[in-house]
Write a protein that holds these residues in place. Structure first.
Motif, PDB file in Angstrom:
ATOM      1  N   ASP B 196       0.833  -1.198   0.000  1.00 56.35           N
ATOM      2  CA  ASP B 196       0.000   0.000   0.000  1.00 56.35           C
ATOM      3  C   ASP B 196       0.873   1.256   0.000  1.00 56.35           C
ATOM      4  O   ASP B 196       1.081   1.894   1.032  1.00 56.35           O
ATOM      5  CB  ASP B 196      -0.924  -0.033   1.219  1.00 56.35           C
ATOM      6  N   GLU B 231      -1.545   1.457 -10.602  1.00 58.07           N
ATOM      7  CA  GLU B 231      -2.471   2.322 -11.354  1.00 58.07           C
ATOM      8  C   GLU B 231      -3.168   1.516 -12.456  1.00 58.07           C
ATOM      9  O   GLU B 231      -4.370   1.648 -12.690  1.00 58.07           O
ATOM     10  CB  GLU B 231      -1.711   3.510 -11.965  1.00 58.07           C
ATOM     11  N   LYS B 234      -5.885  -0.675 -11.004  1.00 61.52           N
ATOM     12  CA  LYS B 234      -7.090   0.099 -10.673  1.00 61.52           C
ATOM     13  C   LYS B 234      -7.935   0.316 -11.919  1.00 61.52           C
ATOM     14  O   LYS B 234      -9.161   0.207 -11.898  1.00 61.52           O
ATOM     15  CB  LYS B 234      -6.689   1.466 -10.086  1.00 61.52           C
ATOM     16  N   TYR B 235      -7.279   0.623 -13.006  1.00 58.73           N
ATOM     17  CA  TYR B 235      -7.957   0.870 -14.277  1.00 58.73           C
ATOM     18  C   TYR B 235      -8.682  -0.405 -14.738  1.00 58.73           C
ATOM     19  O   TYR B 235      -9.820  -0.370 -15.196  1.00 58.73           O
ATOM     20  CB  TYR B 235      -6.925   1.329 -15.314  1.00 58.73           C
ATOM     21  N   LEU B 237      -9.842  -2.782 -12.841  1.00 55.77           N
ATOM     22  CA  LEU B 237     -11.014  -3.003 -11.989  1.00 55.77           C
ATOM     23  C   LEU B 237     -12.196  -2.136 -12.428  1.00 55.77           C
ATOM     24  O   LEU B 237     -13.339  -2.581 -12.447  1.00 55.77           O
ATOM     25  CB  LEU B 237     -10.666  -2.676 -10.538  1.00 55.77           C
ATOM     26  N   LYS B 238     -11.890  -0.885 -12.779  1.00 55.26           N
ATOM     27  CA  LYS B 238     -12.960   0.015 -13.223  1.00 55.26           C
ATOM     28  C   LYS B 238     -13.602  -0.526 -14.499  1.00 55.26           C
ATOM     29  O   LYS B 238     -14.814  -0.451 -14.684  1.00 55.26           O
ATOM     30  CB  LYS B 238     -12.403   1.427 -13.447  1.00 55.26           C
ATOM     31  N   PRO B 393      -1.944  -7.094  -4.366  1.00 57.42           N
ATOM     32  CA  PRO B 393      -2.977  -6.538  -5.257  1.00 57.42           C
ATOM     33  C   PRO B 393      -3.226  -7.387  -6.501  1.00 57.42           C
ATOM     34  O   PRO B 393      -4.362  -7.462  -6.990  1.00 57.42           O
ATOM     35  CB  PRO B 393      -2.419  -5.173  -5.641  1.00 57.42           C
ATOM     36  N   ILE B 397      -6.935  -8.984  -7.203  1.00 56.41           N
ATOM     37  CA  ILE B 397      -7.736  -8.667  -8.390  1.00 56.41           C
ATOM     38  C   ILE B 397      -8.086  -9.938  -9.168  1.00 56.41           C
ATOM     39  O   ILE B 397      -9.184 -10.058  -9.718  1.00 56.41           O
ATOM     40  CB  ILE B 397      -7.030  -7.582  -9.228  1.00 56.41           C
ATOM     41  N   GLU B 420     -11.590  -2.872  -0.567  1.00 55.37           N
ATOM     42  CA  GLU B 420     -12.324  -1.875  -1.362  1.00 55.37           C
ATOM     43  C   GLU B 420     -12.546  -2.330  -2.806  1.00 55.37           C
ATOM     44  O   GLU B 420     -13.380  -1.785  -3.519  1.00 55.37           O
ATOM     45  CB  GLU B 420     -11.579  -0.531  -1.345  1.00 55.37           C
ATOM     46  N   GLU B 421     -11.816  -3.369  -3.251  1.00 53.90           N
ATOM     47  CA  GLU B 421     -11.970  -3.831  -4.637  1.00 53.90           C
ATOM     48  C   GLU B 421     -13.381  -4.361  -4.916  1.00 53.90           C
ATOM     49  O   GLU B 421     -13.809  -4.404  -6.064  1.00 53.90           O
ATOM     50  CB  GLU B 421     -10.917  -4.900  -4.987  1.00 53.90           C
ATOM     51  N   TYR B 424     -16.286  -2.603  -6.938  1.00 54.02           N
ATOM     52  CA  TYR B 424     -16.374  -2.673  -8.401  1.00 54.02           C
ATOM     53  C   TYR B 424     -17.245  -3.830  -8.893  1.00 54.02           C
ATOM     54  O   TYR B 424     -17.673  -3.834 -10.038  1.00 54.02           O
ATOM     55  CB  TYR B 424     -14.967  -2.800  -9.005  1.00 54.02           C
TER      56      TYR B 424
END
Lengths: 231, 432
Positions: B196, B231, B234-235, B237-238, B393, B397, B420-421, B424
């Motif tokens: 993190d 990063e 994260k993209y 996951l979105k 991470p 994911i 928090e994942e 999504y």
């Protein structure tokens, strides 16, 4: 889910609650020697007289209330029911064959088994781990360290057994498979602990924690047990 | 005033399992300095910590060369390391050997008349109430803070913390950051392994990035190559959220006015819970550690009986995968667990490990195996506790994607997690 898994899961949950329900309670800050003496004398009284067994059961009940850990007593006595009923029924059968009073035979053994179990479980619930580790440290540091770790591991593994039995039951697995997996999990836990506490073995030095109130209660208990010898 | 150098590592090389895990690593730490170690799984972060304290050689049988000095004294084995280092492993529960945390603290040789310090710092770390509880009942965050409390009161020279936040919710993470700050403020050097990097921005002095056994030092976590990787994740996951399709099916479970308290407690951990679970849905039970997420899941599964209220299950095919995947797996070999179904194994990328013993699987692989095995049973209701906890991470994911795929095949899935994942992929959120 399989009924055997469900029964075993509930049984292990009962064992967990009857042995490891609370954390470091005040009752665990007494003298192990005094508690051992009380246990021995109380057991002698229980064997010698049914009335003494009843008195001991009452005394133990009061002690649990004084310490504020009466839930321990509840789960312990339920757990003790299993051997108590089995022994009482066996005795009842023998007396029945001999032509004696079967109700009295049942109650006599049942009362003694429950009182005896309560006394032994009180010993387990009030064992002063810090004192035990301290004494063992004088004899063998590694034995002392292992004792602390055993007490830590026992509750952990019983807790995990309860969950595994239930989860495997939902899965429809046979109970023996759960037991086999418990060995694998046990091995894993040992590996984790080997890494986690490797450095701590060098700085381990137990210290004793006492409570004068608990020692006073233990002395009163011992006096009561001695008086019951004369009944 | 110039600070003294506490730790000096020179040309540290670690070899094992027929490969070089770390090569020629050199760095030093000053008093009170905080060093964050980052890198992908398997890059050698944990091995670095284990090598510093002698565990790599003595417990894991690795070959270590190079030199380690603390305040100029050479540290060549774990006995010498124990005078200077305090080590918190990735699984914090297993660093507590005593049955009660208070005994763990006072049984430390360095803790002489330390009860006052224990009292003061335990309040500061918010774990005063846990000192006399059973060690078995501690959550990950609590176990970690107990370990840090020991480091704080026993004043070790260097504290090593592995995967410090992987089991923690956001609030517990912040309290660990505060604990690390308190430790370093008394002059102790701290090495933290964590993924993190956002959490540690501005909170560490330097960052050590490990890649394929080699290191490079940075001033800011955001400057490391791993920041860019995260990063991208994260993209990803979105994008996953946009691709998912939800449709509300029949109800499979309803809770009505459910209350629950543990036998050793006087307070209810679950209060008046009402929820309905439908097919084709992912329900996310979220909340801080210790708020009853796992308890609720166990009540839904029937492991625990509610103290009040009732749980109505309209299906028999219920599967529960608990936080530790080993509690679910019931066969010693991967192939046996999946009944040699290559397709299911391929879904979770375990098709090349069918003959492998579960003892040799990583925690991410075990979790994928447990979820795949549960999915193979085609349950109408799948209950999963903390499926991404303790994972890096990338693995987290992978699990999230797997669950979204299972949802698309019709199961009702209930996930209890602070990760928090799940925002999504969840179609419904229940906060406890």
């Amino acid at each position: 889910m399989t009924s055997i898994s469900k029964i075993l899961s509930r049984l292990t949950q009962l064992v967990l609650r009857s042995l490891f329900l609370y954390g470091l309670i005040e009752a665990r800050k007494g003298s192990t020697l005094l508690q051992l003496l009380f246990t021995a004398m109380a057991l002698v009284a229980v064997v010698r007289s049914e009335f003494a067994a009843l008195c001991i059961l009452f005394v133990v009940f009061v002690v649990y209330i004084v310490y504020g850990i009466e839930k321990y007593l509840k789960y312990s006595l339920v757990l003790a029911l299993l051997p108590a009923i089995w022994m009482s029924l066996s005795n009842m059968l023998i007396i029945y064959l001999k032509g004696g009073d079967i109700i009295r035979a049942f109650l006599s053994v049942f009362l003694r088994a429950e009182a005896g179990s309560a006394v032994v479980l009180l010993l387990l619930h009030t064992l002063n781990i810090s004192e035990l580790c301290f004494i063992l440290y004088k004899l063998s540091p590694i034995t002392s360290f292992a004792t602390a770790l055993f007490w830590r591991l026992a509750s952990q593994l019983i807790k995990e057994t309860t969950e595994m039995l239930y989860i495997h039951g939902l899965k429809g697995e046979k109970t023996w498979k759960t037991l086999a997996m418990l060995f694998i999990r046990g091995e894993e836990v040992v590996q984790y602990f080997t890494e986690g506490i490797h450095l701590k073995q060098y700085s381990y030095k137990p210290k004793v924690v006492y409570s004068t109130r608990v020692i006073a209660i233990q002395i009163i208990l011992l006096v009561v047990a001695m008086l019951l010898q004369f009944l | 005033m110039k600070k003294r150098v506490v730790l000096e590592v020179k040309n540290l090389t670690v070899y094992g399992n027929s490969r070089t895990i770390l090569r020629n690593i050199s760095f030093s730490l000053e008093e009170g300095e905080r060093l964050l170690v980052v890198g992908r799984s398997g890059s050698g972060k944990t091995t670095l910590l284990r090598s510093l304290v002698g565990i790599a050689q003595e417990v894991f049988g690795l070959t270590v060369s190079g030199s380690i000095h603390v305040y100029g004294e050479r540290v060549s084995n774990s006995a010498k390391a124990s005078k200077h280092f305090f080590y918190v492993p990735q699984e914090p529960w297993y660093s507590i050997a005593a049955p009660y945390p208070i005994l763990e603290l006072i049984f430390d040789d360095r803790c002489n008349d330390c009860l006052e310090s224990v009292e003061r710092f335990s309040r500061k770390l918010g774990i005063h109430e846990k000192l006399y509880k059973a060690s078995t009942d501690l959550s990950a965050g609590e176990a970690q803070r107990i370990a840090l409390l020991q480091a704080l009161i026993s004043k070790y020279h260097v504290v090593l913390i592995d995967e410090v936040t992987s089991y923690l919710d956001p609030e517990a993470k912040r309290s660990v950051v505060e604990a690390v700050k308190a430790i370093s403020e008394q002059g102790t050097a701290v090495i933290i392994v964590d993924h993190d990097i956002e959490l540690w921005r501005g909170k560490v002095d330097r960052v050590l990035h490990i890649d394929k056994g080699a290191i490079r030092l940075y001033d800011d976590p955001a400057g490391t190559p791993i920041a860019l990787d995260l990063e991208k994740l994260k993209y990803e996951l979105k994008n996953l959220r946009q691709m998912m399709k939800y449709s509300e099916g029949a109800s499979v479970l309803i809770t009505e006015n459910v209350w629950f308290k543990y036998p050793d407690s006087d307070t209810y951990i679950l209060k008046d819970v009402h929820m309905t679970v439908h097919q084709h849905e992912i329900t996310w039970i979220k909340g801080k550690s210790g708020r009853g997420k796992s308890t609720l899941l166990k009540v839904l599964a029937g492991v625990l009986k509610p103290s009040r209220g009732q749980v109505k299950r309209f299906v028999n095919e219920v599967q529960l995968v608990s936080e530790n995947p080993l509690h679910y797996i019931s066969n010693p070999i991967v192939g046996e667990e999946l009944q040699w179904d290559n397709n299911i194994a391929a879904l979770v990328e375990l098709d090349d490990k069918l003959n492998v013993s579960i003892m040799f699987l990583s925690s991410g692989e075990r979790r994928r195996l447990a979820i795949a095995s549960a999915f193979q049973k085609q349950p109408k209701l799948l209950l999963i506790d903390e499926p991404t906890v303790g994972l890096d991470p990338w693995n987290a994911i992978a699990i999230t994607k797997l669950l979204s795929m299972l949802q698309s095949k019709g199961s009702a899935i209930v996930v209890a997690s602070h990760g928090e994942e799940f925002q999504y992929i969840a179609s419904r959120v229940v906060e406890v």
